[in-house]
Every structure is written in structure tokens, then in C-alpha cells.
Design an enzyme around this catalytic site. Structure first.
Site, PDB file in Angstrom:
ATOM      1  N   HIS A 137     -33.354  -3.981 -88.734  1.00  0.00           N
ATOM      2  CA  HIS A 137     -33.649  -4.915 -87.643  1.00  0.00           C
ATOM      3  C   HIS A 137     -32.611  -6.036 -87.615  1.00  0.00           C
ATOM      4  O   HIS A 137     -32.082  -6.448 -88.662  1.00  0.00           O
ATOM      5  CB  HIS A 137     -35.064  -5.487 -87.759  1.00  0.00           C
ATOM      6  CG  HIS A 137     -35.345  -6.282 -89.010  1.00  0.00           C
ATOM      7  ND1 HIS A 137     -35.125  -7.631 -89.104  1.00  0.00           N
ATOM      8  CD2 HIS A 137     -35.855  -5.906 -90.212  1.00  0.00           C
ATOM      9  CE1 HIS A 137     -35.496  -8.068 -90.295  1.00  0.00           C
ATOM     10  NE2 HIS A 137     -35.933  -7.022 -90.995  1.00  0.00           N
ATOM     11  N   ASP A 178     -33.300  -8.964 -85.831  1.00  0.00           N
ATOM     12  CA  ASP A 178     -33.970 -10.255 -85.638  1.00  0.00           C
ATOM     13  C   ASP A 178     -34.273 -10.897 -86.986  1.00  0.00           C
ATOM     14  O   ASP A 178     -34.352 -10.229 -88.020  1.00  0.00           O
ATOM     15  CB  ASP A 178     -35.250 -10.096 -84.813  1.00  0.00           C
ATOM     16  CG  ASP A 178     -36.267  -9.149 -85.453  1.00  0.00           C
ATOM     17  OD1 ASP A 178     -35.844  -8.134 -86.054  1.00  0.00           O
ATOM     18  OD2 ASP A 178     -37.474  -9.422 -85.361  1.00  0.00           O
ATOM     19  N   GLU A 229     -38.830  -6.716 -85.349  1.00  0.00           N
ATOM     20  CA  GLU A 229     -39.510  -6.417 -86.614  1.00  0.00           C
ATOM     21  C   GLU A 229     -40.229  -7.637 -87.152  1.00  0.00           C
ATOM     22  O   GLU A 229     -41.324  -7.527 -87.709  1.00  0.00           O
ATOM     23  CB  GLU A 229     -38.494  -5.905 -87.636  1.00  0.00           C
ATOM     24  CG  GLU A 229     -39.123  -5.230 -88.849  1.00  0.00           C
ATOM     25  CD  GLU A 229     -39.508  -6.170 -89.972  1.00  0.00           C
ATOM     26  OE1 GLU A 229     -40.269  -5.752 -90.869  1.00  0.00           O
ATOM     27  OE2 GLU A 229     -39.064  -7.342 -89.956  1.00  0.00           O
TER      28      GLU A 229
END
Length: 378
Positions: free
Chosen positions: A66, A68, A133
Site C-alpha cells: 500500500h 497510503d 489500507e
């Protein structure tokens, strides 16, 4: 500056607080496209997902990550600006350094090296990234998995780059995760004056025995490397704030972390049966975060154990502990899933960091796994 350090710094500098990708995935897509990967951007709502593939047919090996990150928290408590990567005393500081922009950068470097060395490798190697996520996890890998299921997309093996190591890179191999099931319980009573309890119905008093039963229950004795299922009450609220008013409603939040003895539907039914047995007037709202998954012995675990032993200097601990990860959405597609990444001591904290020595070795670790699992003939 090495390739993996340079790319990690580029990713940290992008303020990708969930669910904003902030340009991380386009940067990665451009690199992998240049390396011969087919690129597909899957955007749902405000969430960006990247699916990059090289090769064809099976087996299909997916690297899952991920882009983020969680918010940095109080800026004044950081030793440096959280989105300005800083190297100091053998450490790289910045939000996402360990969770998990370092692993994502290492994935990219390992993939580039692998397809350069083995352009005609057997099967398919892929990278799946999301910007959802750390947030609601609705339009990220959960949604992509639904699309893959509809397409009939095959996935045999999945390696997630979550920071799993405890003290030394490679000292822990995560071979599964517990399921997570959250509940919001509202128990209705009748509000009244504390001096006239016969004219009211106190939901706190009524619910207390039921909550005690839920908390005291031994759900199971564990499952292989999984600990026993656990129910934890995390929040209780009732009342107006006055000490002379019987509340009209009690609100309770609780969570179950459960092993493969259970699934969410059965746990929900068991909890509701306990509450009904106590005669409560209640509403119960469930949130299913993900079912448990477990990867049995096979080529994936064997390859990972061999590689991690070389990097850590000893056989890794094989664990199903910790919270949840996006692998919970890939496992139901029929994939075997493991998690391997850097030391997790600083994740989500102020001054998050990763050891530079670990970061430099991560691409070698992932490359070694790719070569063992998708070893070209001859």
C-alpha cells in the site's frame, strides 16, 4: 544513493495520507512500464489501486502493498518534517519509511531486477498496490478482489510487504492472520429517577451479566499457530452525566479476533444468542473486517523459510499474530499468503524509521523469493 533508498525517499516525500495516493502509484507505474510490465489503474471512489503484471499463465505470484500512510500526528514531536525523508545515524526517518514505502520501493527494485535477468520467466509476476489500507479498506484491495473474482483472475502466491520483523530483518514469517469482527451494541432500557428504580429499567444493570458472559467465555483453545479466539470490550457508554438519572440506553463496542475455528457468521450468531438468553432489548450492528487465513506447508512457506534464515542468520519464527492486513482479501481467492517486511518497532509512531541496512537488503530478499518461486527452467 542506492536505487531503493532513492525510490523510498521519493515515496516518503509524497504526502499520501490515506486514501490519497499523492502520485506514488503513477511514479511506480512509469518505472514498471519501462521494465515491460502491463499496467492497469483501478480507481474506485477516492482510492487508487495499481495492478502491474509481467509474464503469462501460472503460477501467479503477487507482491502486495500500500502507498497510503497514517497521519503524522503532532508535528512538534517529530525530530524532522515527517514527509521530508532524513537519514541520520544509520536510519531513514519519515512517515511510511517502515509501513510500508520501504517495502514498496524494494518490491519495485526486485521486480525490475528479476524481469531484466529473466525476461522469459515461467508464470506471472505481479504488483498490487492500494491507497486504502490504512483507512476504511473498502475501495482498495477488498474491491479489487471482488473484481478479480468476477474476472476469474488466478493468484497462487501472495507476499505482503507489511513490516513483520521484530528485531532483525527476516526474524519473523507471518503465515496467517486472525479474523477481525467488530460490534456496536445498543441495549434499550427505560430512563427514570434513581430514587424510583421500579419505574425505570436500567440497561447497565441488565446488560452487565451478559457482557460478563461474553468476556469470560473461552471460545476455543487455538488453532495450529493461532492463539485462542479473544473478545475484548473496548468502549461502554450510558447516562446523561447526572448521577440521579437512570440511563435509557447503554452503548457497547467490542471486537473479536478469531482463528480458523470460526467464521464471522457463526460468531455473530453465538454472541446474539448469549444476549437473547439474558432477555435484553437490544440492537447489534456488525462490521466484518476480514476472515482469518492460514497458509499451510508448501512451496511458498518453504521458500520463505529458506530465504529468511539466510537474512536473519537463524530460522524465522512463524506467526499468525498482529492485527489484519490486505492479504485477508486475497486469501479467499485461493491464494497462499505470507507477510515479510522490515522491523515494525516504529510503525505509526512519531519519528517512524527504517534501518538503512535493512532497506538496502530488502530488494535482495524479495528477489531471492522471486527466483526460488519462479525459477526459470534450466
Amino acid at each position: 544513493m542506492s536505487d531503493v533508498l532513492a525510490l523510498t525517499c521519493q515515496l516518503i516525500a509524497r504526502r499520501s495520507i490515506t486514501p490519497d495516493d499523492a502520485g506514488c502509484q503513477p511514479l511506480i507505474a512509469a518505472r514498471l512500464r519501462a521494465a515491460g510490465f502491463a499496467i492497469e489503474h483501478l480507481r474506485y471512489g477516492s482510492v487508487d489501486n495499481l495492478w502491474a503484471t509481467h509474464g503469462s499463465g501460472g503460477p501467479v505470484l503477487v507482491l502486495l502493498g500500500h502507498t497510503d500512510v497514517v497521519p503524522p500526528g503532532p508535528l512538534e514531536e517529530w525530530g524532522s518534517e515527517p514527509f521530508t525523508p532524513v537519514t541520520l545515524d544509520g536510519l531513514l526517518y519519515g512517515r511510511g519509511a517502515a509501513d510500508m514505502k520501504g517495502s514498496v520501493a524494494a518490491f519495485v527494485i526486485a521486480l525490475e531486477r528479476f524481469v531484466t535477468a529473466h525476461p522469459d520467466h515461467p508464470g506471472t509476476v505481479a504488483l498490487l498496490l492500494t491507497s486504502d489500507e490504512e483507512g476504511d479498506a473498502i475501495d482498495g484491495v477488498r474491491r479489487v478482489a471482488e473484481v478479480f473474482r468476477a474476472r476469474g483472475q488466478r493468484i497462487d502466491w501472495c507476499i505482503t510487504g507489511e513490516p513483520s520483523s521484530k528485531d532483525v530483518l527476516g526474524d519473523l514469517l507471518r503465515v496467517g492472520r486472525r479474523g477481525s469482527l467488530s460490534a456496536t451494541l445498543a441495549v434499550r432500557g427505560v430512563q427514570g429517577h434513581v430514587a424510583y428504580p421500579e419505574k425505570a429499567r436500567n440497561p447497565v444493570h441488565q446488560a452487565a451479566p451478559a457482557l460478563a458472559d461474553l468476556a469470560a467465555r473461552r471460545w476455543d483453545d487455538g488453532f495450529e499457530s493461532f492463539p485462542p479466539t479473544s473478545l475484548q470490550i473496548s468502549n461502554i457508554h450510558a447516562g446523561t452525566g447526572a448521577n440521579n438519572v437512570i440511563p435509557g440506553e447503554l452503548q457497547v463496542l467490542f471486537n473479536l479476533r478469531y482463528n480458523p475455528h470460526w467464521d464471522a457468521a457463526r460468531l455473530e450468531a453465538e454472541c446474539e444468542a448469549i444476549l437473547r438468553a439474558h432477555g435484553l432489548d437490544f440492537d447489534l450492528c456488525w462490521h466484518r473486517s476480514g476472515e482469518p487465513f492460514h497458509t499451510p506447508e508448501g512451496p511458498l512457506r518453504a521458500a520463505a523459510r529458506e530465504v529468511l534464515a539466510q537474512f536473519a542468520g537463524h530460522m524465522p519464527e512463524e506467526s499468525t499474530g498482529g492485527g489484519t492486513s490486505d492479504a485477508r482479501f486475497i486469501a479467499p481467492l485461493g491464494a497462499q499468503c505470507i507477510e515479510i517486511g522490515p522491523v515494525n518497532a516504529s510503525i505509526h509512531k512519531v519519528d517512524e524509521h527504517v534501518r538503512l541496512s535493512d532497506l538496502e537488503r530488502l530488494p535482495e530478499l524479495y528477489l531471492a523469493l522471486l527466483q526460488r518461486l519462479l525459477r526459470p527452467a534450466g
